[in-house]
Design a protein around this motif. Structure first.
Motif, PDB file in Angstrom:
ATOM      1  N   TRP A  40     -19.562 -46.186  17.072  1.00  0.00           N
ATOM      2  CA  TRP A  40     -18.497 -45.473  16.352  1.00  0.00           C
ATOM      3  C   TRP A  40     -18.960 -45.077  14.957  1.00  0.00           C
ATOM      4  N   GLU A  44     -19.297 -41.360  13.380  1.00  0.00           N
ATOM      5  CA  GLU A  44     -18.651 -40.940  12.137  1.00  0.00           C
ATOM      6  C   GLU A  44     -19.681 -40.357  11.164  1.00  0.00           C
ATOM      7  N   TYR A 282     -12.972 -46.908   6.159  1.00  0.00           N
ATOM      8  CA  TYR A 282     -12.852 -47.519   7.482  1.00  0.00           C
ATOM      9  C   TYR A 282     -14.232 -47.765   8.096  1.00  0.00           C
ATOM     10  N   THR A 363      -9.770 -44.774  19.774  1.00  0.00           N
ATOM     11  CA  THR A 363     -10.284 -44.115  18.571  1.00  0.00           C
ATOM     12  C   THR A 363     -10.191 -42.595  18.635  1.00  0.00           C
ATOM     13  N   LYS A 365     -12.024 -40.585  20.294  1.00  0.00           N
ATOM     14  CA  LYS A 365     -13.391 -40.077  20.202  1.00  0.00           C
ATOM     15  C   LYS A 365     -13.909 -39.726  21.596  1.00  0.00           C
ATOM     16  N   ASN A 660      -5.018 -42.488  11.518  1.00  0.00           N
ATOM     17  CA  ASN A 660      -6.030 -43.460  11.100  1.00  0.00           C
ATOM     18  C   ASN A 660      -5.473 -44.876  11.101  1.00  0.00           C
ATOM     19  N   ILE A 663      -5.042 -46.224  14.628  1.00  0.00           N
ATOM     20  CA  ILE A 663      -6.340 -46.644  15.184  1.00  0.00           C
ATOM     21  C   ILE A 663      -6.746 -47.988  14.594  1.00  0.00           C
ATOM     22  N   LEU A 667      -7.480 -51.445  16.681  1.00  0.00           N
ATOM     23  CA  LEU A 667      -8.790 -52.080  16.593  1.00  0.00           C
ATOM     24  C   LEU A 667      -8.697 -53.453  15.936  1.00  0.00           C
TER      25      LEU A 667
END
Length: 790
Positions: A40, A44, A282, A363, A365, A660, A663, A667
């Motif tokens: 991840w 990013e 993050y 996420t 993603k 955000n 998420i 997590l």
């Protein structure tokens, strides 16, 4: 020799199955978690890093000085890109970007919505988006030019080749010619567009962007290869001084700054006009979490191996007597650690394959497993080596230091330093677990606060419909039809959806205004029945009404605006916006029209019943939304057949403001659970070993009449003391960290004692259950079995 060591290591693993399972499980889960976060973080950091000229691409941002405030933003004047290119020789290319949105296109009998934006003709020369058809030099060089993606070309024309030269109709208003087709933008691009239109189209359609006092689009520049960014920024700082008329008055000052375009995705938060933080926070947070979870897994290994050292004391003593030197023993034990770590890595890769789809869903993603990349395997080998060395180094040094004489005499005992170190490791890993649990509780509490707090309007049963096509000239007809439909309460229009209202202006005047102070007001235009549809609270005056012709120059203000204006009795008092004189007809209670990260700003509302842009707001009756949507779709197809029927729910749009945070919440929950799981595995292993070591003592105590409760207390009290010490260390750290996180919200829940008490109760309960399982099991063994000789 190596073969012998491997055999010994394998036999030890097989012989101590429970110990091996606990070590393997802890390391595997810790490694899988760390690998997920690593992927991840890499994703990013890769966003916008693929542009060939990335080191020369810069975003323009503004620092605005007004009303004793400093505000930063990326919105700029619409003519800025062209002017910069003319006046600053170090700038090779420059482009505006209107931010775009979803628009309707038609080619033949196909009508589809696509996402895109308006950009300058330099855009494709600056950014590394691959062109399948056409050239970057000619793709956007006329007001009717249009570049489209492979996806859009295939959707409308079948292929990129077939799309070139074809005509496509935009919003049923204007025809554009497809002059280029670009490859679908990469997944790691912050810009994801299906089409690009020429900048002149945007300027022609929005005359206000020609005003240097209006900030709307973004501006990106590309410097020449030999340009110095620092010297360019100095030239840009006061570039707007002679262009913005407000700056000439001295009440409003704008300075221009530049930021590497590749940094914008992760660093886009402004504090007092300076770029501080953003998504990078993050990235840092979860990098630390990944390291912590892997550390907890390594601590388990160190603790369990050190605790079981007495079991291998005789083996080490014999090996030393027959000539084994310490360095050889260290290599053997580190080799065993690397073997277990390697096996754990294999298991973690299996877990990675299973967990990645769920992780991507959380996420939002599209991370792919990089098994075909050499770099991934090199990093994995490095992680394996580091993890093996960290987890095996202390046990190797400790085990290899045993005195063979004491070992073979049977007088070998763990010294005080070793015991304290082992307890310190337990405290450390449980402290980390407590911090994660506390963070999870507080983050979840803040998100619940965000979702349940009174926004000042009712976001339930509120629908947004875009105003486009025939809905613009036929708005009145459409509204009259909708109001009479079953399931519909009221209808209005608004220039910006109430979820995000950002348009601001300093062009507001009133009696008594200090001419030396420029105050920025957020502003929107609305239709009749706005207050009714939004369910706002009117504190004084009224909503706009057809019964009052003078409402065309009337204004409503919120409490924050009235506070800045200063009128004691505002109704009927004069107010001028953009030179349009009128009077205040209503005062409404403050409501949230942005995220709770921001304070409620002064808001001025003007009447714009017939303006041809924005959104329709439709309030449905509770429980009748489905029926209302069906009726709305039928009516839209009748009045506006060239546009597909699309809508969004107000409550869903509101939650998008906190993607955000949502998420992070999910997590945090997952990582807290994993940290607890790994810590408890270690605790279980230590409890098993302690019970095994004290099995004869337990048997003697039972013979002498000890109760089950006293035996449970004997075996569990030591571990619970360690957990309580971990709590004492972790809770102050948790308070400090979460208090700082909450400062990012202008409206937030408060930190309360019960949040920390709950965290403590959870960890004590989990630790008690973990230890009690083994303690009770040991206490129930019959004395005759526990006291028998080997």
């Amino acid at each position: 020799m190596i073969k012998n060591y491997l055999k010994i290591a394998w036999r030890n693993l097989i012989k101590n199955k429970a110990h091996t399972f606990i070590n393997m499980a802890g390391l595997s889960v810790g490694l899988a978690c760390s690998l997920l976060i690593m992927l991840w973080v890499q994703n990013e950091l890769s966003v916008d890093a693929f542009h060939k000229n990335g080191d020369r691409l810069y975003s323009i941002y503004e620092r605005q000085y007004f009303d004793n405030k400093i505000q930063g933003q990326y919105n700029t004047p619409g003519l800025l890109a062209e002017e910069l290119k003319k006046q600053i020789p170090e700038i090779e290319y420059a482009t505006g970007n209107s931010y775009g949105g979803e628009s309707t296109f038609q080619a033949g009998d196909k009508i589809l919505k696509m996402t895109g934006t308006d950009v300058g003709d330099d855009y494709l020369k600056m950014f590394s988006f691959s062109l399948l058809q056409g050239t970057a030099q000619t793709a956007l060089n006329s007001p009717v030019s249009m570049a489209i993606s492979r996806k859009m070309a295939q959707s409308f024309f079948g292929s990129p080749q077939a799309a070139i030269g074809k005509t496509i109709r935009f919003e049923n208003k204007k025809d554009f010619k497809v002059t280029a087709v670009f490859e679908d933008m990469p997944k790691n691009s912050s810009q994801k567009y299906d089409y690009l239109m020429n900048w002149y189209h945007f300027v022609d359609a929005n005359g206000q962007v020609k005003d240097w006092g209006n900030n709307w689009p973004a501006t990106v520049i590309m410097l020449r290869a030999d340009a110095n960014p620092a010297s360019v920024e100095k030239k840009l700082t006061h570039f707007l001084d002679n262009l913005n008329k407000d700056q000439k008055k001295g009440t409003f000052t704008i300075e221009i700054g530049i930021q590497r375009f590749g940094d914008l995705y992760l660093h886009n938060n402004f504090v007092n006009g300076k770029i501080e933080g953003g998504r990078i926070e993050y990235v840092h947070l979860f990098t630390i979490v990944a390291i912590f979870i892997l550390l907890i897994a390594c601590i388990n290994f160190m603790n369990l191996t050190t605790a079981r050292s007495v079991k291998r004391a005789r083996e080490i003593g014999v090996r030393k007597v027959v000539g084994a030197v310490r360095s050889v023993l260290i290599k053997q034990f580190i080799g065993e650690s690397l073997l277990i770590t390697s096996l754990a890595v294999v298991v973690s890769l299996v877990l990675l394959v299973l967990l990645l789809p769920v992780f991507n869903q959380i996420t939002r993603k599209e991370i792919e497993l990089p098994f075909n990349q050499v770099g991934f395997w090199v990093k994995l080998a490095g992680i394996t080596l580091i993890t093996g060395l960290i987890s095996g180094s202390y046990p190797a040094l400790f085990l290899s230091s045993f005195n063979p004489v004491k070992v073979l005499k049977g007088t070998m005992k763990l010294d005080t330093g070793t015991t304290l170190f082992r307890k310190g490791l337990v405290i450390f890993q449980f402290a980390l677990s407590v911090i994660l649990i506390t963070a999870t509780i507080i983050i979840s509490r803040q998100m619940a606060y965000v979702q349940s707090t009174n926004l000042g309007y009712d976001r339930e049963n509120l629908i947004y419909l875009p105003i486009n096509g025939e809905l613009i000239p036929k708005y009145s007809t459409f509204k009259d039809e909708v109001v009479g439909m079953p399931g519909i309460e009221s209808v209005t229009r608004v220039s910006n959806t109430p979820t995000i209202i950002e348009n601001s202006t300093g062009g507001v005047q009133w009696i008594g205004k200090n001419p030396n102070v420029n105050i920025q007001f957020t502003q929107i235009s609305v239709g009749y029945d706005f207050v009714k549809t939004m369910k706002l609270k009117v504190l004084a005056g009224r909503d706009f009404s057809k019964a009052f012709v003078t409402d065309s120059v009337g204004y409503m203000v919120n409490e924050a605006a009235l506070k800045r204006i200063g009128y004691k009795a505002p109704i009927g008092q004069p107010l001028t916006q953009w030179g349009k004189k009128g009077k205040i007809i209503g005062l409404i209670k403050d409501f949230h029209f942005n995220s709770m990260h921001e304070q409620i700003m002064p808001l001025i509302i003007r009447l714009g019943e017939q303006e041809g842009y924005g959104s329709l707001l439709i309030r449905t009756e509770p429980g009748k939304t489905k029926q209302a949507l069906a009726s709305l779709e039928t009516l839209c197809k009748q009045i506006n057949p060239a546009f597909p029927f699309t809508y969004t729910f107000s409550d869903q749009e509101y939650l998008k403001l906190y993607q955000n945070e949502q998420i992070v919440t999910k997590l945090s929950n997952a990582f807290a659970f994993l940290a607890i799981f790994i810590s408890c595995l270690g605790l279980l292993g230590l409890a098993m070993f302690t019970a095994e070591q004290r099995i004869k003592e337990i048997g003697i105590r039972k013979v002498l009449g000890a109760s089950l409760g006293s035996l449970f207390s004997l075996l569990s009290s030591e571990f619970l003391v360690l957990v309580i010490i971990a709590l004492m260390i972790a809770l102050p750290v948790s308070w400090y960290a979460m208090n700082r996180w909450l400062q990012g919200f202008a409206y937030r829940t408060s930190l309360q004692w019960w949040m920390f008490a709950l965290s403590g109760m959870i960890i004590i309960l989990i630790a008690t259950v973990t230890v009690s399982f083994q303690a009770v099991k040991a206490a129930l063994i019959k004395p005759i079995k526990s006291l028998r000789s080997e």
